[in-house]
Scaffold this motif. Structure first.
Motif, PDB file in Angstrom:
ATOM      1  N   MET A   1       0.819  -1.199   0.000  1.00 15.59           N
ATOM      2  CA  MET A   1       0.000   0.000   0.000  1.00 15.59           C
ATOM      3  C   MET A   1       0.852   1.248   0.000  1.00 15.59           C
ATOM      4  O   MET A   1       0.517   2.246  -0.622  1.00 15.59           O
ATOM      5  N   PHE A   2       1.961   1.220   0.703  1.00 11.73           N
ATOM      6  CA  PHE A   2       2.801   2.415   0.753  1.00 11.73           C
ATOM      7  C   PHE A   2       3.714   2.417  -0.454  1.00 11.73           C
ATOM      8  O   PHE A   2       4.744   1.774  -0.485  1.00 11.73           O
ATOM      9  N   ARG A  55      -1.642   6.055  -5.813  1.00 13.66           N
ATOM     10  CA  ARG A  55      -0.644   5.015  -6.057  1.00 13.66           C
ATOM     11  C   ARG A  55       0.511   5.506  -6.905  1.00 13.66           C
ATOM     12  O   ARG A  55       0.880   4.885  -7.895  1.00 13.66           O
ATOM     13  N   TRP A 117      -8.709   6.067  -3.725  1.00  8.21           N
ATOM     14  CA  TRP A 117      -7.744   4.969  -3.692  1.00  8.21           C
ATOM     15  C   TRP A 117      -8.453   3.618  -3.759  1.00  8.21           C
ATOM     16  O   TRP A 117      -8.084   2.715  -4.504  1.00  8.21           O
ATOM     17  N   ARG A 120      -9.842   2.193  -7.079  1.00 11.10           N
ATOM     18  CA  ARG A 120      -8.924   1.606  -8.040  1.00 11.10           C
ATOM     19  C   ARG A 120      -8.240   0.360  -7.514  1.00 11.10           C
ATOM     20  O   ARG A 120      -7.290  -0.132  -8.091  1.00 11.10           O
ATOM     21  N   ALA A 121      -8.711  -0.183  -6.392  1.00  8.11           N
ATOM     22  CA  ALA A 121      -8.031  -1.347  -5.814  1.00  8.11           C
ATOM     23  C   ALA A 121      -8.286  -2.613  -6.606  1.00  8.11           C
ATOM     24  O   ALA A 121      -7.435  -3.476  -6.702  1.00  8.11           O
ATOM     25  N   PHE A 127     -16.185  -5.290  -3.682  1.00  9.25           N
ATOM     26  CA  PHE A 127     -14.967  -5.475  -2.900  1.00  9.25           C
ATOM     27  C   PHE A 127     -14.350  -4.139  -2.539  1.00  9.25           C
ATOM     28  O   PHE A 127     -13.921  -3.908  -1.411  1.00  9.25           O
ATOM     29  N   LEU A 131     -13.622  -2.655   1.161  1.00  5.30           N
ATOM     30  CA  LEU A 131     -12.270  -2.261   1.562  1.00  5.30           C
ATOM     31  C   LEU A 131     -12.286  -0.865   2.169  1.00  5.30           C
ATOM     32  O   LEU A 131     -11.695  -0.588   3.224  1.00  5.30           O
ATOM     33  N   ARG A 134     -13.820  -1.009   5.539  1.00  2.00           N
ATOM     34  CA  ARG A 134     -12.925  -1.624   6.509  1.00  2.00           C
ATOM     35  C   ARG A 134     -11.944  -0.613   7.077  1.00  2.00           C
ATOM     36  O   ARG A 134     -11.645  -0.591   8.272  1.00  2.00           O
ATOM     37  N   LEU A 135     -11.438   0.237   6.191  1.00  2.95           N
ATOM     38  CA  LEU A 135     -10.444   1.199   6.636  1.00  2.95           C
ATOM     39  C   LEU A 135     -11.051   2.370   7.395  1.00  2.95           C
ATOM     40  O   LEU A 135     -10.476   2.850   8.371  1.00  2.95           O
ATOM     41  N   LEU A 136     -12.205   2.837   6.936  1.00  5.42           N
ATOM     42  CA  LEU A 136     -12.697   4.104   7.483  1.00  5.42           C
ATOM     43  C   LEU A 136     -13.767   3.986   8.555  1.00  5.42           C
ATOM     44  O   LEU A 136     -13.907   4.868   9.383  1.00  5.42           O
ATOM     45  N   PRO A 138     -13.939   2.295  11.345  1.00  8.93           N
ATOM     46  CA  PRO A 138     -13.493   2.430  12.736  1.00  8.93           C
ATOM     47  C   PRO A 138     -13.245   3.873  13.151  1.00  8.93           C
ATOM     48  O   PRO A 138     -13.223   4.190  14.337  1.00  8.93           O
ATOM     49  N   ILE A 139     -13.029   4.749  12.184  1.00  8.94           N
ATOM     50  CA  ILE A 139     -12.835   6.158  12.529  1.00  8.94           C
ATOM     51  C   ILE A 139     -14.152   6.906  12.407  1.00  8.94           C
ATOM     52  O   ILE A 139     -14.515   7.698  13.284  1.00  8.94           O
TER      53      ILE A 139
END
Lengths: 370, 396, 658
Positions: A1-2, A55, A117, A120-121, A127, A131, A134-136, A138-139
């Motif tokens: 990812m980085f 990316r 981001w 374009r995964a 999906f 995704l 999943r990332l956002l 929790p915030i």
């Protein structure tokens, strides 16, 4: 990812933050250096986010096509714009507005970056959405809940502080009932159109917040301003009549018994002391000097009375002497209130310390401080 | 081999245990000298006996099992999973014993809490690290004005005294084992504690709730005098103050006292040259707000929270070791110049914190607003100390 | 953040932008050897060993503090420690022994053996397990930092208000104490939730609750006690911290507070706490005694129910620590009676252990010696406890050395002896080597003699009126004759040195065994419970196949059967039983992968605590670490992606162990 590019910018922003911390620690004063470093950190952090989300701008690898679906409608540009505008407006009005602007702008940028981001995964829209969630989530969820609740509570508070006490009570009841009614409506009619529900909620929220802002603009109501300025509730007013402020404070009823040194009872107009451990009624009480001692005044007579402790006088300045007086509030029959005496020195001969009831002549209990 | 070792250990333990009881500790909890302590003792002796018997029984059973069933090559034993009847029996028996103990305990708790037969009241206030006593006006004992003392609690023997205990700072606890169990002195609260001594004598005690740096140095004694002697003691405490004669060392000591000591210590009846009464101001200088009242200091024989003796060694043995009949007269003799413990008293005046730790770090006094906890080092000169000692000796 | 950008389980064919990299900046740690495998482990066995090692270290620290105390008190007017240092010493001795030795040691044994005893492969929440350990370790270190930063806490481990307030205790020691205990409290609470879930949900098929090994049962009761007691001390410590650091007035008498509030809060925690300390050791010897008596635990249901009863009734006795505090006769009488009541279930256990010995075939290995020692010594301690339950008598005994004698008999003779029994018993399973029995015997006797020499005389000292928590005792109160305070204090101090030698022998035993200890067979003691049905040490996944349980003491029943005469005969050896499991090994075993989030998150806690004492921005920084840790942890899957392994794993591999 980085991606490679993002690692570079992240490194710079991290170093910048460390430098900023060291700078502030060593050279606390200067604004220019701090601003420069902070600006560097902000800029490179932004670039890091941009580079991650795109990316590195590199073409997709392995000939794999990313999702070709067209982007859906999004509120993020609007929020970003509002944020940017508030940021600028705040510089000429109030820093609070700038703060709101920064928060909105940051929120929009982060959401936007992660959204683009994730789109374009892969080529699977579902999906990608999961995704992003999943990332956002929790915030998002904790923050939105906390902020939302905070804003609503703050608005309610501003409304009730601005209007009259009775008007405030009515407003509270009305608003509360409206919320309850809306909730009942939504639960009883689950088939209600989504747009209608959203509309009602938004209307309600905007209404409350707008009223809150209006209330904040109007400011505290008269009597609260007075009370704050003149410290009305701080003084004890120990006369026989009801005082304007002191007696309007809530009565602090007492249920502790082992904390109490003495009960002073006003029984049918006669003041008697019952000291813990000593049988029978006493006419004097003995308490140690410089020690907070709790005595409880119990009113067993028809009518409202208070207990006043006259504890000598003290020199306020070189020539000015002031009487030291403490008292309870006026309490009705059957009620009790605690008085905590902390007497630094024994009485000067001829002027004993006394407990009296204003309005009842001849009733006095001597307080002996050996 | 095992048997001999076990036997030797048991024998040694037994001797030690019995021998352990062979001293005359002043705070022994098994030597009651007053009715309250006796009530406690009457309850605790049987309980200890029962506990001892059960302890010995269990130990013996285990030792028997250890020897009887050790691995001698026997086959794997019967895999018993338990015996509910035995279990229940061995559960009920202790439960019954404890029920009996519980009933007696219940009764004793309420017995000891009785205050309706109180004959005398004394207020006790604890602070870091000494005890203050004040006697409210009680004409039947000749106490026509309040009396304040510290360290030694003087009471009439055979009288039901009720202590009303509180504290000025942290939690302390008042314990004179020969006379009663302990009771905490908690700031903001008043706790009741009954003290009664059967015979005249001096009964030792210590503060028994951790109260900071010098908790170890916070002691007290209860001094019981016969009723007649107690009346004499009261009369002495109520004697008005007499200033020392002019041009004596003691008079100079009084001047030093008024310059240095009255910031905290009160001597009742002391007047300045212009006739105004001297009122000490410990509330401005001490965290706890009080310092010992030194009126009639030489009528008691310990000081600084009963940590140090005012009497030198031989006089102390004479007074403390006296029989009940002669004790009263000896105690009322107070502290004369021949009997004064010069080294301890001078040492205290010279540098009190060196003798009794009272604040760990002087720099941290700011947390208490610059107020002291305990007596500071006043930096007195030797000649000041000489004068002060002479003056203090006049406070009979 | 180790999510990969493709879903492992998705069978749909779709194209992915960057197939093989993960979201995280760092690769997920997957090593199974080396220091990283310990730092990032989530394996309950490694964590159990680390817990026990850390606890042993703190035992030595606490022991040194105790020896210093005894050296100071050997003679009157001792000069080894001044008053301030002495107060710090006894506070930290108690705090270290209770919170940093006994509790984590019991947690270490629980961590290692509960999953093995119930036939599980790990605990329910492995990463939380790791977090609990690191939080405990950082909390313990944080607590002890105070020694170097202005003095340790000096208000006693019970920390009564108002003495604990900012006016009477101005140094930062108590702040370190309160916040350090908050951190270890978080560790205990998380551990409690973890182990309760594990025991209730992850038992092997056929293991009903009444077929569970007794050690696990006692630990289950302990976890429930922790679950309800730790929040109480958390509240009390928050009130104290806020009073000390932010000017709150919870215990400030001049603001109308009652100092007894602290006492109630502390002891409502404090009394269940002592059952938390003793029940694990009860569980250990309830395992050890049957094994070395060659018969089952006498009255297993009674032992279980009495343990649960102790857990319940233990909540109703807290004010027996406050008999002299001025509660009033009604409260005092009621708590006196309830305290007597709790002696009954404890007595039941003593009966059961003794009856386990009775009629058995007793083999006195060192583990067995410690277990039998516990029965006798704990009984002595328990009986002196019964004498305290008589409230009027307690007003003579409380705050004297008689109480010190009581709790050291039950804690040292009880809890510590139980733990040592566990060490000697389980060492071969954990490390594959047997601790030296001869040295162990010396260890045992030195500890027994030392313990009785040190704490036996304290009964006498207390009853003769020597109060506790005093940096010196005076000859003015010491009594006359040969056997006065001086004699017994010196005796006790010498005893403490004997005790030190005993503990030293244990440490030497560990070193010797590590160097050239006897290699242990699979089942050196011919034991009864499930944790012995594993290799030495157990494989990472514990059991090749999860056994189905049909008896209490399942392992014993697989080895022994009753013959025609009702005699138990051995039908299979341990190796044969193990082979049965190995032959039926599971094809796919998925184990949770190591993770660096637990230690990362745990490291934020002492930073927050440090900031609360010195500077709020540091606390905010710590808070950021914690929040970021929570975030990263929440999006990390429980198993590492195949590519983080070297060489990369495939989903078809049999055992994905870290």
């Amino acid at each position: 990812m980085f991606s490679t590019g993002s690692k570079y910018f992240f490194g710079i922003s991290f170093l910048g933050a460390v430098s900023f911390a060291i700078y502030m620690f060593l050279i606390a004063e200067s604004a220019i250096g701090a601003t420069a470093l902070l600006g560097l950190v902000a800029a490179t952090a932004l670039l890091t986010a941009l580079v991650i989300s795109t990316r590195d701008g590199s073409k997709d690898e392995d000939g794999v096509a990313a999702s070709a679906a067209a982007p859906t409608a999004s509120i993020l540009p609007l929020i970003g714009a509002i944020g940017a505008t508030l940021l600028l407006v705040g510089t000429i009005t109030s820093p609070v507005v700038t703060l709101f602007g920064i928060v909105a702008l940051l929120a929009a940028l982060v959401e936007w970056a992660v959204l683009s981001w994730s789109e374009r995964a892969s080529s699977d829209v579902a999906f990608n959405a999961s995704l992003r969630k999943r990332l956002l989530n929790p915030i998002e969820f904790p923050v939105i809940a906390a902020v939302g609740l905070g804003v609503i509570i703050f608005s309610f508070a501003q409304i009730t502080l601005a209007v009259d006490k009775s008007v405030g009570a009515i407003a509270f009841i009305v608003l509360g009932s409206l919320v309850l009614a809306a909730g009942v409506l939504f639960s009883v009619r689950p088939s209600l159109k989504r747009g209608l529900v959203t509309g009602i909620c938004v209307f309600g929220a905007v209404g409350i917040v707008a009223a809150g802002i209006a209330g904040a603009g109007v400011g505290l109501r008269e009597d609260l301003v007075h009370a704050k300025e003149e410290g009305h509730y701080m003084h004890q007013e120990c006369g026989a009549e009801k005082s304007k402020y002191f007696d309007k404070l809530p009565l602090e009823g007492v249920s502790a018994t082992s904390s109490v040194d003495t009960h002073i009872d006003l029984i049918d107009g006669k003041l008697v002391a019952s000291v813990q451990g000593i049988a029978g009624n006493q006419a004097t009480i003995t308490i140690p000097r410089a020690n907070p001692t709790n005595i409880v005044f119990r009113n067993k007579t028809d009518g409202e009375y208070r207990l006043v402790a006259s504890l000598g006088s003290k020199m306020v300045t070189a020539d000015v002497k002031e009487d030291v007086v403490q008292c309870t509030q006026l309490i009705p029959q059957g009620s009790e209130q605690m008085l905590t005496l902390n007497i630094p020195k024994p009485a000067v001969t001829g002027k004993p310390f006394t407990l009296t009831v204003p309005g009842l002549a001849g009733q006095s209990i001597e307080v002996i401080v050996p | 081999m095992h048997r001999r070792v076990v036997g030797a250990v048991a024998g040694l333990a037994g001797t030690m245990f019995l021998a352990g009881c062979a001293t005359n500790a002043p705070q022994d909890t098994f030597q009651p000298k007053g009715p309250n302590a006796k009530i406690i003792d009457d309850l605790q002796k049987p309980v200890f006996a029962v506990a001892g018997i059960i302890g010995v029984f269990v130990t013996v059973v285990v030792i028997i099992a250890v020897f009887k069933f050790r691995d001698k090559g026997q086959p794997i034993p019967h895999q018993s999973h338990g015996n509910p009847a035995l279990e229940i029996t061995l559960t009920i028996i202790p439960a019954l014993i404890l029920t009996v103990v519980g009933v007696f305990t219940f009764r004793t708790v309420f017995d000891l809490a009785k205050t309706s037969d109180t004959e005398m009241i004394i207020n006790v206030t604890g602070q870091q690290w000494w005890w203050e006593y004040d006697y409210p006006v009680q004409n039947e004992y000749g106490i026509t004005q309040p009396i304040i003392t510290s360290g030694q609690l003087v009471i009439p023997a055979g009288t039901k005294v009720l202590l009303r205990q509180t504290s000025r700072d942290v939690i302390h606890s008042y314990w004179i084992p020969a006379l009663n169990g302990k009771r905490d002195a908690v700031p903001g609260r008043v706790h009741l504690n009954r003290i009664e001594a059967d015979k005249p004598g001096i009964y030792a005690g210590q503060c028994t709730e951790f109260c900071g740096l010098s908790h170890a140095n916070m002691r007290m004694e209860a001094v019981a005098l016969s009723k007649a002697d107690f009346a004499k003691w009261v009369a002495n405490q109520l004697k008005p103050y007499t200033s020392p004669a002019e041009n004596t060392l003691a008079k100079e000591g009084e001047t030093v006292f008024m310059n240095q000591c009255v910031r905290c210590h009160q001597v009742n009846g002391m007047k300045r040259a212009d006739g105004t009464p001297v009122i000490a101001a410990p509330d401005e200088n001490m965290v706890s707000g009080a310092a010992p009242n030194l009126s009639h200091l030489m009528s008691r024989n310990t000081f600084a929270g009963a940590t140090f003796d005012l009497l030198n060694k031989s006089c102390r043995e004479d007074v403390w070791g006296a029989e009940s009949e002669s004790f009263g007269a000896k105690y009322l003799g107070g502290v004369s110049e021949d009997c004064l413990n010069q080294s301890d008293l001078r040492g205290w005046l010279r540098n009190a914190p060196a003798m009794k730790p009272m604040y760990a770090n002087p720099a941290l006094l700011t947390s208490s607003g610059g107020k002291y906890r305990g007596m500071p080092n006043l930096g007195l000169t030797e000649s000041d100390i000489e004068k002060l000692v002479a003056y203090l000796l006049t406070l009979k | 953040m180790a999510i990969i950008e493709r879903s492992i389980t998705s069978t749909e064919v779709f194209s992915v932008a960057t197939p093989s990299t993960s979201l995280g900046a760092l690769k997920r740690p997957v090593a199974s050897t080396g220091w990283k495998s310990w730092l990032f482990t989530v394996d309950h066995k490694k964590l159990g060993i680390m817990y026990s090692a850390a606890a042993l270290f703190f035992f030595i620290v606490g022991g040194l503090e105790a020896v210093l105390i005894r050296l100071q008190l050997a003679a009157p007017n001792g000069k080894i420690l001044n008053a301030d240092l002495y107060n710090q010493m006894f506070t930290m001795h108690a705090t270290t022994m209770v919170f940093l030795f006994v509790m984590p040691m019991a947690a270490g044994l629980a961590n290692y053996f509960i999953p093995l005893q119930i036939g599980a492969r790990d605990v329910a929440f492995p990463r939380i397990n790791a977090f609990s350990f690191w939080a405990f370790l950082f909390g313990g270190i944080f607590l002890n930092l105070a020694w170097f930063l202005g003095g340790a806490a000096d208000g006693g481990w019970f920390m009564y208000a108002p003495n604990s307030g900012p006016v009477f205790s101005p140094s930062h020691g108590i702040d370190f104490w309160a916040l350090g205990l908050q951190i270890t409290g978080i560790a205990s609470l998380a551990g409690a939730v973890n182990l309760i879930t594990t025991v209730l949900n992850m038992r092997a098929p056929g293991m009903k609750l009444m077929r569970m090994p007794i050690f696990t049962w006692m630990q289950l009761v302990v976890q429930f006690l922790l679950l309800f007691a730790v929040p109480v001390i958390t509240v009390a410590l928050f009130l104290l911290s806020f009073q000390r650091n932010f000017g709150a007035t919870f215990f400030d008498v001049s603001a109308g507070a009652d100092p007894l509030l602290w006492q109630h809060l502390f002891w409502i925690f404090g009394h269940p706490e002592v059952y938390i300390l003793i029940l694990p050791s009860f569980g250990v010897i309830s395992e050890v005694l049957p094994v070395f008596s060659r018969k089952p635990l006498f009255g297993y249901p009674f032992v279980v129910f009495s343990g649960a009863a102790i857990g319940f009734v233990g909540w109703g006795v807290w004010a027996h620590h406050m008999f002299a505090s001025g509660l009033g006769p009604v409260s005092v009488a009621v708590f006196s009676v309830s305290t007597m009541a709790i002696a009954v279930p404890t007595g039941v256990k003593i009966v059961n252990w003794t009856m386990t010995l009775w009629g058995g075939k007793l083999e006195f290995t060192v583990a067995m010696k410690f277990a039998v020692g516990l029965i006798v010594l704990f009984t002595i301690g328990g009986l002196s406890g019964v004498t305290h339950s008589v409230a009027p008598s307690d007003t003579q005994q409380t705050d004297t050395y008689y109480i010190v004698a009581h709790f050291h008999y039950v804690l040292f003779g009880g809890a510590v002896f139980g733990l040592f029994s566990g060490f000697y018993y389980w060492w071969p399973k954990v490390f594959g080597k047997l601790l030296n029995e001869k040295l162990g015997t010396w260890n045992f006797w030195m500890m027994v003699i030392g313990m009785n020499m040190t704490f036996g005389p304290m009964h006498i000292l207390g009853l003769q009126g020597q109060p506790r928590r005093m940096y010196q005792w005076t000859e003015a109160r010491a009594g006359e004759g040969m056997f006065n305070f001086g004699f017994w204090n010196m005796f006790a101090s010498i005893g403490s040195l004997v005790l030190t030698i005993g503990v030293l022998l244990f440490l030497i035993n560990i070193v010797i065994t590590a160097r050239n200890g006897k290699v242990a067979p699979l089942d050196p003691w011919d034991a009864r419970s499930l944790e012995w049905m594993t290799s030495n040490p157990p494989k990472e996944h514990n059991f090749d196949s999860i056994p189905t349980i049909s008896h209490l003491d399942e392992f014993f029943h697989r080895k022994y059967e009753e013959d025609a005469n009702g005699q138990m005969v051995k039908v299979k050896t341990a190796e044969q039983v193990m082979k049965e499991l190995e032959d039926n090994a599971d094809a796919h075993i998925h184990m949770p992968s190591p993770s660096y989030w637990p230690i990362f998150l745990a490291s934020g806690l002492p930073v927050i605590a440090f900031g609360m004492i010195y500077s709020i921005p540091i606390a905010i920084f710590g808070g950021v670490i914690v929040l970021f840790g929570c975030y990263g942890w929440s999006i990390e899957p429980s198993t590492a992606p195949d590519d983080d392994f070297d060489p990369p794993a495939t989903t078809k591999d049999v055992v994905h162990v870290g």
